[in-house]
Enzyme design. Sequence first.
Site, PDB file in Angstrom:
ATOM      1  N   GLU A 137     -47.084   2.891 -14.732  1.00  0.00           N
ATOM      2  CA  GLU A 137     -48.000   3.601 -16.085  1.00  0.00           C
ATOM      3  C   GLU A 137     -49.119   2.703 -16.252  1.00  0.00           C
ATOM      4  OE1 GLU A 137     -45.720   4.552 -19.509  1.00  0.00           O
ATOM      5  OE2 GLU A 137     -47.617   4.290 -20.830  1.00  0.00           O
ATOM      6  N   GLU A 142     -55.542   4.030 -25.525  1.00  0.00           N
ATOM      7  CA  GLU A 142     -54.307   3.981 -26.456  1.00  0.00           C
ATOM      8  C   GLU A 142     -54.444   3.140 -27.613  1.00  0.00           C
ATOM      9  OE1 GLU A 142     -50.515   2.728 -24.956  1.00  0.00           O
ATOM     10  OE2 GLU A 142     -49.549   4.147 -25.880  1.00  0.00           O
TER      11      GLU A 142
END
Length: 321
Positions: A137, A142
């Site tokens: 990932e 974010e």
Amino acid sequence: MKVSQLPTVLSLLFCYTPAVLGGLYQRVDNYVGNAFYDAFEFQAIEDPTHGRVNYVDQATAQAQNLTYASYDSFVLRADSKTVLDPNGPGRNSVRIRSKKVYTTHVAVFDVRHMPQGCGTWPAIWETNEAVWPNGGEIDIVEGVNDQSPNAVTLHTGANCTMPPSRNMTGTATYDDCDVAANYNAGCGVKLPSAQSYGPSFNANGGGWYAVERNNGFIQAWFWPRNDPYVPFDVRIGAPAVNTYLWGKPSAFFPNNAGCNLKSHFNENNIIINLTFCGDWAGNSDVYAASGCPSTCVDFVNNNPAAFGGAYFDLASVRVYQ
Ligand SMILES: *[C@@H]1O[C@H](CO)[C@@H](O)[C@H](O)[C@H]1NC(C)=O
Ligand SMILES: *[C@@H]1O[C@H](CO)[C@@H](O)[C@H](O)[C@H]1NC(C)=O
Ligand SMILES: *[C@@H]1O[C@H](CO)[C@@H](O)[C@H](O)[C@H]1NC(C)=O
Ligand SMILES: *[C@@H]1O[C@H](CO)[C@@H](O)[C@H](O)[C@H]1NC(C)=O
């Protein structure tokens, strides 16, 4: 030069050429405006991170104008009109996933606006959900609760660590990428620019994020909208890019003795999601430390107007291979 030196010179050239070409990529996908609807699927799923969110399907999102496309803009937003029943579902929002998967590639995200507001947890990332965490990932964008700067983070299966000292402008948080370490914090890098996330990103007109992934390294860059040094190929969305000319990355994750990237990363989708509260943004210590009022879930339930800025406006996503 002496003839006897020629083989050495040739083998040097041979060694260097592939490395230099390694920075050159051709555009394979150019997502702008309506093209996102063909290339991405809307995922009306349960939030795996337990957010106060209700992911809706494409028809619902379009009917409620939670998604909207024009010739040069693609918008994804959360509902900012409804007071929620505390016993009912969470705030309507969207999560989209690319139909295509990528291994070696460069992706450039030209973002005009990202979701802001207390309780928001937006992300632009890449993963393989079917085998998570074993396909890897990469979180490119974010953060939570408007807290700058942006963090670029890898999450993997066991046995993937990064060297503590790396050639990058950002600052490493943890070096162990294993989801089982540090409560799945991943190996993160905080970017040096306050304009890389949240309200200050938006006030500045957004900017460009880019990621480059191959078997030798994963690296990421951020350039604010008004940065005079944004590479020309990035600024114009050129049909080819050369990452060798992009300068020092914000985040750098090399293949190394502690992590064989090829064995930890496989075919990844691009995912763009906007959740509320949940495991990170809604953690009571994290939420309180952000200076946001009330509790996260209570705030999200009762203050729809606070989510007028909870939207992505994407100018383009361009993928190069
Ligand atoms: C949203 O994105 C982040 C990316 O880091 C991910 O960890 C999280 O599980 C995602 N949440 C949902 C609901 O998809
Ligand atoms: C839908 O959203 C777009 C983008 O924010 C906006 O320009 C448009 O006016 C909205 N349409 C309606 C019917 O509200
Ligand atoms: C991780 O490394 C340990 C020790 O080197 C080994 O026993 C274990 O099998 C490895 N795990 C994976 C998933 O590769
Ligand atoms: C660090 O990276 C820059 C450009 O990305 C390069 O010019 C420089 O030589 C690198 N330094 C080291 C110590 O690897």
